[in-house]
Design a protein around this motif. Structure first.
Motif, mmCIF file in Angstrom:
data_model
loop_
_atom_site.group_PDB
_atom_site.id
_atom_site.type_symbol
_atom_site.label_atom_id
_atom_site.label_comp_id
_atom_site.label_asym_id
_atom_site.label_seq_id
_atom_site.Cartn_x
_atom_site.Cartn_y
_atom_site.Cartn_z
ATOM 1 N N LYS A 259 3.877 4.839 14.898
ATOM 2 C CA LYS A 259 2.600 5.482 15.215
ATOM 3 C C LYS A 259 1.794 5.587 13.931
ATOM 4 O O LYS A 259 2.262 6.145 12.940
ATOM 5 C CB LYS A 259 2.841 6.879 15.802
ATOM 6 C CG LYS A 259 1.573 7.752 15.901
ATOM 7 C CD LYS A 259 1.842 9.120 16.531
ATOM 8 C CE LYS A 259 0.619 10.030 16.435
ATOM 9 N NZ LYS A 259 0.835 11.367 17.019
ATOM 10 N N ASP A 264 -5.660 12.679 12.904
ATOM 11 C CA ASP A 264 -5.636 13.150 14.295
ATOM 12 C C ASP A 264 -6.375 14.479 14.408
ATOM 13 O O ASP A 264 -5.822 15.544 14.147
ATOM 14 C CB ASP A 264 -4.175 13.304 14.756
ATOM 15 C CG ASP A 264 -4.081 13.771 16.208
ATOM 16 O OD1 ASP A 264 -5.110 13.727 16.918
ATOM 17 O OD2 ASP A 264 -2.971 14.161 16.630
ATOM 18 N N ASP A 282 -0.320 11.793 10.149
ATOM 19 C CA ASP A 282 0.001 11.345 11.500
ATOM 20 C C ASP A 282 0.222 9.829 11.575
ATOM 21 O O ASP A 282 0.439 9.283 12.650
ATOM 22 C CB ASP A 282 -1.100 11.810 12.466
ATOM 23 C CG ASP A 282 -0.574 12.130 13.853
ATOM 24 O OD1 ASP A 282 0.643 12.329 13.990
ATOM 25 O OD2 ASP A 282 -1.387 12.161 14.796
ATOM 26 N N GLU A 343 -2.395 11.374 21.818
ATOM 27 C CA GLU A 343 -2.885 10.018 21.547
ATOM 28 C C GLU A 343 -1.807 9.086 21.007
ATOM 29 O O GLU A 343 -1.897 7.877 21.158
ATOM 30 C CB GLU A 343 -4.061 10.082 20.558
ATOM 31 C CG GLU A 343 -3.700 10.143 19.072
ATOM 32 C CD GLU A 343 -2.892 11.380 18.680
ATOM 33 O OE1 GLU A 343 -2.970 12.391 19.402
ATOM 34 O OE2 GLU A 343 -2.178 11.324 17.663
ATOM 35 N N THR A 369 5.205 10.656 14.535
ATOM 36 C CA THR A 369 4.964 12.105 14.424
ATOM 37 C C THR A 369 4.318 12.504 15.748
ATOM 38 O O THR A 369 3.125 12.713 15.828
ATOM 39 C CB THR A 369 4.018 12.399 13.245
ATOM 40 O OG1 THR A 369 2.873 11.519 13.354
ATOM 41 C CG2 THR A 369 4.683 12.158 11.904
#
Ligand code: BES
Ligand code: MN
Ligand code: ZN
Length: 498
Positions: A259, A264, A282, A343, A369
């Motif tokens: 990711k 974020d 993130d 997301e 994360t």
């Protein structure tokens, strides 16, 4: 800090480091200590609370005859020669105790014995890992605020063996540091386009680096990933890295997916202001995948590996996706986006599907994360481990134990999977309840791996550390690089590519 392996001769300056086992066992067997110095050391030792437990240290003025300025005693606990983690932690302890003292050189005495070269290598590795510091933006620091230790000499009889054992560890540390740098950088510096530029450095090591821009992703149909990125002025990217180290270059690879949300905010489902700055981390999953590929290529691992980073910035704006939007993922499944702050699973959905479809990997491991809920469940001591394959889960848990990047198995199952059914689309991106928040996130991901052996590591609690640990200074930990390097080494790396 420079690390050297040198033959065991008592140093004439700086700090001499001696390991002391639990019970104040100072046994400088092969050391040419004169009797008076030995006695003075024992007296100082007995006058203190220092017992020699792991992570204990005691600095004392050196007996006059020794020549060095001071002696640092470092607890080595049970002093088990085969316990590499213990020796790495000892090495980290040396750096932590001396860096603030003004000392610039230290020499660590390694007790002669069968494991001496291995101990020396791991002491050095731990020292290097602890000496990491992200200080490029501290422009006004005075010299005495900077770490002082410049040279660490490891005194060991078989210098050649120690160097040979240290070489691959040094490459792993390079990967860990690359990850820590990427994760530490703020989001105005690291965004999808600049992150892929940094990853291009890996081409020098023989890694093939490929970048999918929003045009290509649109053509492919990555509606889930694109939806997350559409609110940002920084366009999303898919980073694809390939390392062909196995003898058979056609052997199906082992794949890693990270990711990579470079920031974020939560999007339209915006996060509270307090603590939002933490969300520059993130991209810790993608950062770990990049560092892992660097480590594997750096030490020329005999494995075929693919690394994918799903990169986007999650921002609120006039073009951002809205709660209730329905997007079409690459897999063909439609997703109802009920919360734009969930997301990570959206970008991973497309990256996971792309990975299994294009590379037909032997297994996929993703790092993300992903949820605050995993921090509620496990704190910062373990990352959450989810898997649809028992053997894969066991292999990962074992690699976690060996490296100290520990994992804790969490469940999957029909009941959790059902919680992600949507009334309006094939699947929704939040369950609508806070129950088992990290598990339902994993259940969502499972719908996008198409039966490939797969594991998901929720590293929200471990990608960053708010306190110093023996081999991890506080800040970006690089969690995942050491773990997955070990996992590859133990299970996927040999000529046949078992
Ligand atoms: N990046 C966060 C998860 C996170 C939270 C990581 C705290 C590190 C520290 C993720 O995108 C997120 O926002 N998750 C939500 C999911 C929720 C909306 C279902 C969460 O955990 O609150
Ligand atoms: Mn979020
Ligand atoms: Zn996130």
């Amino acid at each position: 800090m420079k690390i050297k392996f040198v033959p065991p001769r008592l140093p004439k300056a700086g700090t001499l480091v001696l390991f002391v086992a639990d019970g104040r066992k100072l046994s400088p067997a092969g050391m040419q200590l004169d009797r008076r110095s030995g006695k003075a050391l024992t007296r100082a030792l007995n006058a203190s609370r220092f017992k020699g437990k792991a992570e204990e240290t005691l600095a004392i003025l050196a007996p006059a005859k020794l020549g060095v300025a001071r002696v640092l005693l470092v607890g080595s606990g049970k002093a088990d020669p085969a316990d590499r983690a213990l020796w790495r932690n000892c090495g980290g302890g040396v750096v932590a105790s001396l860096n603030g003292t003004g000392e610039s050189e230290a020499a660590v005495w390694i007790e002669p014995g069968d494991h001496a070269a291995e101990i020396a290598a791991h002491v050095a590795y731990g020292a290097r890992l602890r000496a990491y510091r992200f200080d490029k933006y501290r422009t006004k620091e005075k010299p005495d605020q900077k770490p002082s230790l410049k040279t660490l000499s490891v005194l060991v009889a078989d210098v050649a063996a120690a160097r040979r054992l240290y070489a691959p560890l040094d490459k792993i540390a390079d990967g860990v540091f690359f990850t820590r740098d990427l994760v530490s950088e703020p989001a105005n510096v690291i965004y999808p386009e600049s992150l892929v530029e940094r990853a291009k450095a890996l081409t020098e090591l023989g890694v093939a680096v490929e970048i999918l821009d929003e045009k290509k992703m649109t053509a492919l149909g990555m509606g889930a990933l694109l939806g997350v990125g559409q609110g940002s002025a920084r366009p999303p990217r898919l980073l694809v890295m390939q390392w062909h180290g196995a003898e058979d270059k056609k052997l199906p690879p082992i794949a890693f997916v990270g990711k990579g949300i470079t920031f974020d905010t939560g999007g339209i489902s915006i996060k509270p202001a307090a603590g939002m700055e933490d969300m520059k981390w993130d991209m810790g999953g993608a950062g770990a995948v990049i560092g892992l590929m660097m480590a594997l290529a750096g030490r020329k691992a005999k494995v075929n590996a693919v690394g994918i980073g799903a990169l986007a910035e999650n921002m609120p704006s006039g073009t951002a996706q809205r709660p209730g939007d329905i997007v079409k993922s690459l897999s063909g499944q439609t997703i109802e986006v009920l919360n734009t702050d969930a997301e990570g699973r959206l970008v991973l959905a497309d990256a996971l599907w792309y990975c299994q479809d294009r590379f037909k990997p032997r297994a996929i491991i993703d790092l993300a994360t992903l949820t605050g809920a995993i921090i509620i469940a496990l704190g910062h001591e373990h990352a959450g481990l989810y898997s649809n394959d028992e053997k894969l889960a066991d292999q990962l848990a074992a690699a976690g134990k060996a490296t100290g990047e520990t994992l804790w198995r969490m469940p999957l199952g029909d009941a959790y999977n059902k919680m992600m059914d949507s009334d309006a689309a094939d699947v929704k991106n939040i369950s609508g309840s806070r129950d088992a928040g990290s598990v339902t996130a994993a259940a969502f991901l499972e719908r996008f791996v198409n039966k490939v052996p797969w594991a998901h590591l929720d590293i929200a609690g471990t990608a960053w550390s708010s306190k110093d640990k023996p081999t991890v200074p506080k800040g970006a930990s690089g969690f995942g690089v050491r773990l997955l390097n070990r996992f590859v080494r133990d299970n996927y790396e040999n000529a046949a590519g078992k």
